[in-house]
Structures are given as C-alpha cells and as structure tokens.
Scaffold this active site. Structure first.
Site, PDB file in Angstrom:
ATOM      1  N   LYS A 173       0.832  -1.200   0.000  1.00 15.08           N
ATOM      2  CA  LYS A 173       0.000   0.000   0.000  1.00 15.08           C
ATOM      3  C   LYS A 173       0.869   1.253   0.000  1.00 15.08           C
ATOM      4  O   LYS A 173       1.621   1.490   0.941  1.00 15.08           O
ATOM      5  CB  LYS A 173      -0.928  -0.020   1.220  1.00 15.08           C
ATOM      6  CG  LYS A 173      -1.903  -1.196   1.218  1.00 15.08           C
ATOM      7  CD  LYS A 173      -2.779  -1.235   2.450  1.00 15.08           C
ATOM      8  CE  LYS A 173      -2.006  -1.525   3.714  1.00 15.08           C
ATOM      9  NZ  LYS A 173      -2.878  -1.755   4.882  1.00 15.08           N
ATOM     10  N   THR A 204      -9.542   8.987   8.578  1.00 16.36           N
ATOM     11  CA  THR A 204      -9.096   7.743   7.939  1.00 16.36           C
ATOM     12  C   THR A 204      -8.872   6.617   8.948  1.00 16.36           C
ATOM     13  O   THR A 204      -8.176   5.650   8.656  1.00 16.36           O
ATOM     14  CB  THR A 204      -7.787   7.992   7.167  1.00 16.36           C
ATOM     15  OG1 THR A 204      -6.800   8.507   8.079  1.00 16.36           O
ATOM     16  CG2 THR A 204      -8.002   8.988   6.042  1.00 16.36           C
ATOM     17  N   GLY A 206      -9.045   3.348  10.643  1.00 13.24           N
ATOM     18  CA  GLY A 206      -9.520   2.026  10.253  1.00 13.24           C
ATOM     19  C   GLY A 206      -9.446   1.693   8.780  1.00 13.24           C
ATOM     20  O   GLY A 206     -10.010   0.696   8.340  1.00 13.24           O
ATOM     21  N   THR A 207      -8.711   2.489   7.995  1.00 15.27           N
ATOM     22  CA  THR A 207      -8.659   2.211   6.553  1.00 15.27           C
ATOM     23  C   THR A 207      -7.988   0.875   6.254  1.00 15.27           C
ATOM     24  O   THR A 207      -8.428   0.139   5.372  1.00 15.27           O
ATOM     25  CB  THR A 207      -7.919   3.334   5.794  1.00 15.27           C
ATOM     26  OG1 THR A 207      -6.673   3.600   6.453  1.00 15.27           O
ATOM     27  CG2 THR A 207      -8.743   4.593   5.738  1.00 15.27           C
ATOM     28  N   GLY A 208      -6.909   0.542   6.982  1.00 15.29           N
ATOM     29  CA  GLY A 208      -6.218  -0.729   6.739  1.00 15.29           C
ATOM     30  C   GLY A 208      -7.097  -1.925   7.068  1.00 15.29           C
ATOM     31  O   GLY A 208      -7.160  -2.898   6.307  1.00 15.29           O
ATOM     32  N   CYS A 209      -7.783  -1.840   8.217  1.00 17.28           N
ATOM     33  CA  CYS A 209      -8.705  -2.919   8.611  1.00 17.28           C
ATOM     34  C   CYS A 209      -9.798  -3.089   7.555  1.00 17.28           C
ATOM     35  O   CYS A 209     -10.142  -4.211   7.164  1.00 17.28           O
ATOM     36  CB  CYS A 209      -9.371  -2.592   9.950  1.00 17.28           C
ATOM     37  SG  CYS A 209      -8.252  -2.172  11.294  1.00 17.28           S
TER      38      CYS A 209
END
Length: 268
Positions: A173, A204, A206-209
């Site tokens: 990413k 933003t 929690g974007t990875g989760c």
C-alpha cells in the site's frame, strides 16, 4: 450466503478492528464472524489501554467458529504477541482455512513499532506462509523487505521478494507516504498497479482494517485476487468519499454508505 471471519482486536470507538471488519463484511454481502485477540480502550484521539486474551481462549473461539459455521475467508488484523500468533497459525492449519488475508500491523503511521521483535519473528515463521494475501503499508513492507522503500520501483522489488519468500500474493500500500493512493499487487509472478484518487478526508481511522476485510469478503464470494482488490479499493473510496465526520481526532469512515433500505432511513 458466504461467510468471513475476522481475527483481530476490538476498537471501543467502532472505527477500526473487529467493529470495522464486521461492518465492512456485512456491507460487502458476507456473513461476518469474529475471534477477538484483545480488548482496547480507544477513540479517535488514541489508545489508552489494551487487554489481551489468552492463547487458550483465542483457540476456543476459533474452535467454536470452524466446527460450526466454517468461514470462506479469514482476515487477520493486529496480533501483538508471539503466543497468540502461534495459536492462530496452529488453528488455521488444523482446520485448513482458505483465503487468508493478513494485514501485518507492525508499524504505526508515526513510525512506532507496535509489536515486539519476537512477535515479528513468529509472524514471519508461522503466519505469513499460510496467507493467500498480505497487505503491508510502506513501513511494514520495509520490515519484511529489509530495506528502505522510496520509489515505485522499490515497491515492485519489495512486493516480489516478499511474495516469493512467503509464497503468497502481496498488496503493497503506497498511501500518502509515497505515491498518493496507488497500491501494488504482486500475485502469480506479475505486478499490477491500482491507481487510486486521493480523497481529501482527514478521517481515515480504520482504513487498513477496512481494506483487508473488503478483500477477504470478495475472496469469500469467489472473485479472483485482482478483482477482489479492485472491488475493495472501490468500496473504501466510497466509504471515505461519504465524508463522515465524528470524533475529535482522526474519525471513522461511513462503512454503510452504500446500504439503502427501509431500516436505513434517518429519524427525525
């Protein structure tokens, strides 16, 4: 209905962790289940406390899930201790889990290490080889690659080395650290760039989760790795683009932005 399992920590503010995962999986049309690795006391401004479960209790959760409603895909989020990582690896191997998406949460956006060197070593040895896909950000990819990543070419080299080492697909990413919202997927010996548009939204959390859960949901439904990543990227763009603004810090996204129905209508 297809099913998906999230193995991750709880976020009391609802924007990340299992709460974000369950919302994401539901919005992406699969039945969501969870095995909780830790309770956290947190909100949009930070984390004030963490209470881990024991490996034995985590194992009990996983036994209950796999012996009753078998997941079609598994997403693994932050796991901070070697004992928990070993338990997850043991149970996923025992039950021959499929479509495992691992978000290797090791380094915060600030650059701070989130798990110990011992836990990283166990993660590399036990869990990474089980994954169908891992989704590191740039700092996490640097830990796995062993070198700094400062260009798109570096991303391609890192993703290939990580993927070939652990025999899995890798979604590296880019994020705001390198090249806006452009991500690189290395799978089946080839690299594919996903070019995203930068959405001017500071919320933003929690974007990875959310991204890893959306990919797992699409894999559960039978989509290819490339299609699953593309669908997940579109979903997270929509969730960010809804411009939800809650909390005093970096707030959550609107995971339900595309859900419309009689029960969704706002009250007075």
């Amino acid at each position: 209905m297809k099913t998906a399992l999230t193995i991750a920590g709880s976020d009391s503010s609802g924007g990340a962790g299992i709460q974000a995962d369950i919302k994401t999986m539901t919005a992406n049309g699969v039945y969501a289940m969870s095995a909780i690795t830790a309770l956290t006391a947190q909100n949009t401004t930070g984390v004030t406390g963490i209470m881990e479960v024991t490996p034995e209790f985590l194992g009990q959760q996983l036994d209950c899930i796999f012996t009753d409603i078998r997941p079609d895909a598994v997403k693994i989020g932050m796991v901070s201790s070697g004992g928990l990582i070993e338990e997850i690896a043991s149970k996923l191997t025992q039950y021959q889990a499929e479509n495992i998406v691992l978000d290797p949460v090791m380094v915060a956006t600030s650059g701070a290490r989130l798990i110990s060197e011992e836990a990283i070593s166990v993660l590399k040895e036990k869990l990474l080889p089980l994954a169908a896909l891992i989704t590191p950000n740039i700092p996490e990819a640097e830990v796995l690659f062993g070198k700094k990543i400062t260009s798109a070419k570096d991303m391609e080299e890192a993703a290939k080395q990580i993927g070939d080492t652990y025999h899995c697909a890798v979604l590296c990413k880019g994020g705001h650290q390198l090249n806006d919202a452009n991500d690189l997927l290395y799978a089946d010996g080839k690299s594919i760039w996903f070019y995203g548009k930068r959405i001017n939204n500071p919320n933003t959390h929690g974007t990875g989760c959310t991204l890893s859960s959306a990919i797992a949901s699409n894999l559960a439904k039978g989509y290819s790795m490339e299609k699953s990543v593309r669908n997940a990227k579109n979903y997270i763009s929509g969730a960010l683009g809804a411009m939800l603004d809650l909390g005093a810090g970096s707030g959550p996204m609107n995971h339900a932005f595309a859900i419309k129905g009689e029960y969704e209508e706002n009250g007075k």
